[in-house]
Every structure is written in structure tokens, then in C-alpha cells.
Scaffold this motif. Structure first.
Motif, short mmCIF file in Angstrom:
data_model
loop_
_atom_site.label_atom_id
_atom_site.label_comp_id
_atom_site.label_asym_id
_atom_site.label_seq_id
_atom_site.Cartn_x
_atom_site.Cartn_y
_atom_site.Cartn_z
N PHE A 130 0.82 -1.21 0.00
CA PHE A 130 0.00 0.00 0.00
C PHE A 130 0.85 1.26 0.00
O PHE A 130 0.39 2.31 -0.47
CB PHE A 130 -1.03 -0.02 1.13
N GLY A 131 2.08 1.18 0.47
CA GLY A 131 3.00 2.31 0.29
C GLY A 131 3.31 2.51 -1.18
O GLY A 131 3.31 3.64 -1.69
N ILE A 132 3.56 1.43 -1.89
CA ILE A 132 3.81 1.49 -3.34
C ILE A 132 2.57 1.99 -4.06
O ILE A 132 2.64 2.86 -4.94
CB ILE A 132 4.25 0.10 -3.87
N ILE A 187 -2.19 4.56 -7.46
CA ILE A 187 -3.07 3.47 -7.90
C ILE A 187 -4.41 3.66 -7.20
O ILE A 187 -4.47 3.85 -5.99
CB ILE A 187 -2.43 2.10 -7.64
N THR A 188 -5.48 3.62 -7.98
CA THR A 188 -6.80 3.98 -7.48
C THR A 188 -7.64 2.80 -7.01
O THR A 188 -8.58 2.99 -6.24
CB THR A 188 -7.58 4.70 -8.59
N ASP A 189 -7.33 1.61 -7.48
CA ASP A 189 -8.17 0.44 -7.19
C ASP A 189 -7.27 -0.72 -6.81
O ASP A 189 -6.22 -0.93 -7.42
CB ASP A 189 -8.99 0.07 -8.43
N VAL A 190 -7.72 -1.49 -5.82
CA VAL A 190 -6.95 -2.64 -5.35
C VAL A 190 -7.87 -3.85 -5.26
O VAL A 190 -9.01 -3.74 -4.79
CB VAL A 190 -6.32 -2.36 -3.96
N ARG A 199 -6.25 -1.39 6.86
CA ARG A 199 -5.45 -0.58 7.79
C ARG A 199 -4.25 0.03 7.06
O ARG A 199 -3.94 1.21 7.24
CB ARG A 199 -4.98 -1.40 8.98
N ALA A 200 -3.57 -0.76 6.25
CA ALA A 200 -2.42 -0.25 5.50
C ALA A 200 -2.85 0.86 4.55
O ALA A 200 -2.17 1.89 4.41
CB ALA A 200 -1.75 -1.39 4.72
N ARG A 201 -4.00 0.70 3.92
CA ARG A 201 -4.54 1.73 3.02
C ARG A 201 -4.76 3.03 3.79
O ARG A 201 -4.35 4.11 3.36
CB ARG A 201 -5.85 1.25 2.40
N ALA A 258 -3.21 8.51 5.23
CA ALA A 258 -2.96 9.52 6.27
C ALA A 258 -1.54 10.07 6.15
O ALA A 258 -1.34 11.29 6.28
CB ALA A 258 -3.18 8.91 7.66
N ALA A 259 -0.56 9.21 5.92
CA ALA A 259 0.82 9.68 5.78
C ALA A 259 0.95 10.66 4.63
O ALA A 259 1.62 11.70 4.76
CB ALA A 259 1.76 8.48 5.58
N GLN A 260 0.30 10.37 3.52
CA GLN A 260 0.35 11.29 2.38
C GLN A 260 -0.34 12.61 2.72
O GLN A 260 0.18 13.68 2.41
CB GLN A 260 -0.32 10.68 1.14
N GLN A 261 -1.51 12.54 3.33
CA GLN A 261 -2.25 13.75 3.66
C GLN A 261 -1.49 14.62 4.67
O GLN A 261 -1.50 15.84 4.56
CB GLN A 261 -3.64 13.40 4.21
N LEU A 262 -0.85 13.97 5.62
CA LEU A 262 -0.10 14.69 6.65
C LEU A 262 1.31 15.06 6.20
O LEU A 262 2.01 15.78 6.91
CB LEU A 262 -0.03 13.85 7.94
N ARG A 263 1.71 14.51 5.05
CA ARG A 263 3.06 14.71 4.52
C ARG A 263 4.12 14.33 5.55
O ARG A 263 5.04 15.08 5.85
CB ARG A 263 3.25 16.16 4.04
#
Length: 186
Positions: free
Chosen positions: A136-138, A144-147, A165-167, A172-177
Motif C-alpha cells: 500500500f506504500g507502493i 493506484i486507485t483500485d486494489v 489498515r495499510a490503506r 494519512a501519511a500522504q495527507q499529513l506529509r
């Protein structure tokens, strides 16, 4: 088929049909499936007969050119689709398949891309929590929009929950930078 439609209508969940048999895909579309897996450049004409959103895969393993041609053809027709360059299992092409996903994103920057992660989580007898976090980090980095996540093998009995949970963690990590560590999830 009738039961699937009732479940989808009651729970408002999308339904997909996954088959290499084109007749089954047609039946699934007629029954109201939202997605059909999988069409390729070789079977693309079927998309014009369906209401379901096609998931496009390479006709020949690893053939991004053919996959992109199929996507461009449907784009020109104004047809929605999702592309999947196929994640190969470890150690049988996994790294090369990640590179294909990165190249697919480069070539089709606006496309919906699907990654089926079961070829990794299901086919490695190892910790699925860590594999899902890495995958999910990758997925987050590549946009990637769909899993497509599955939970079949005995060692994967919590894989869907772990994938969710990983998603959420990577989002959250991306949103919080910030790095995906020490982030409290609700």
C-alpha cells in the motif's frame, strides 16, 4: 446471479465477474455486474456490448504497449475502464512488475489503475501485515486507485483487514506529509 444482484442492491456493494470465459463475462454483465475482469486488446470488442466497467490487462504478459493501446481505444470512445498491468509473484517477476506499474502510471497519468495484491500476499508464506503495508506504500506512491485484495490462504485470514489498515495508514501519511509511523488511526 439473482442472489448477487439482491446482495448488491441491499448492501449497495459493487459486484464484479472475473473469468477468462467471455461468455461468462457477458452473462455477468447482463446480470448487472459493475466490473468485468478481464479484457485485453484481443477481447476489447466485448466492451462495446457491456454496461459493466472493463478491467483491462495485457493480452501478452508484460505487454504495456498493447495495454496502453486498449486503454487509448476505449478513451477515444469515451468509455470508462480500469487498467491492470498485473503484479507478478515473488521471486518470479515481482520487481519487473512494479516497474511496469510505474511506467503505466507515467504513460497514463489520469487512468484508474488496479493492482491485484493477492499474487504477493497469498503466494508468500510470510507476514501479510508487513506485506500489505509495503504494497500500500507502493500503491500510494504510484497513485493506484483500485486494489483487488483476497483472503483465501490460511495464513491470510486477516489480510483484508490488514489491507484496509495499510490503506488508511498510507493515505494519512500522504495527507499529513509525514512518514507512516506513529500515526494514530481511528
Amino acid at each position: 446471479r439473482q442472489r448477487q444482484m439482491c446482495i448488491r442492491d441491499r448492501l449497495r456493494l459493487p459486484v464484479s465477474v472475473d473469468s477468462a470465459d467471455l461468455a461468462e463475462l457477458k452473462r455477468g454483465d447482463r446480470a448487472g455486474a459493475d466490473f468485468v475482469l478481464s479484457l485485453s486488446e484481443a477481447s476489447l470488442d466485448l466492451a462495446s456490448e457491456m454496461a459493466a466497467t472493463p478491467i483491462l490487462i495485457p493480452a501478452i504478459a508484460g505487454d504495456l504497449d498493447g495495454l496502453c493501446r486498449a486503454a487509448e481505444r476505449l478513451s477515444r470512445l469515451g468509455r470508462s475502464f480500469i487498467v491492470d498491468s498485473i503484479l507478478d509473484p515473488i521471486p518470479f517477476g515481482f520487481a519487473a512488475s512494479l516497474l511496469r506499474y510505474a511506467e503505466l502510471r507515467r504513460r497514463l497519468p489520469e487512468a484508474r489503475i488496479l493492482m491485484g495484491i493477492g499474487n504477493v500476499t497469498e503466494l508468500v508464506d510470510a507476514d501479510t501485515t508487513g506485506m500489505n503495508a509495503l504494497l500500500f506504500g507502493i500503491i500510494a506512491e504510484l497513485g493506484i486507485t483500485d486494489v483487488l485484495a483476497v483472503q483465501v490462504s490460511p495464513h491470510c485470514r486477516r489480510a483484508i483487514r490488514e489491507a484496509d489498515r495499510a490503506r488508511r495508514l498510507m493515505h494519512a501519511a500522504q495527507q499529513l506529509r509525514r512518514l507512516p509511523v506513529g500515526i494514530a488511526l481511528a
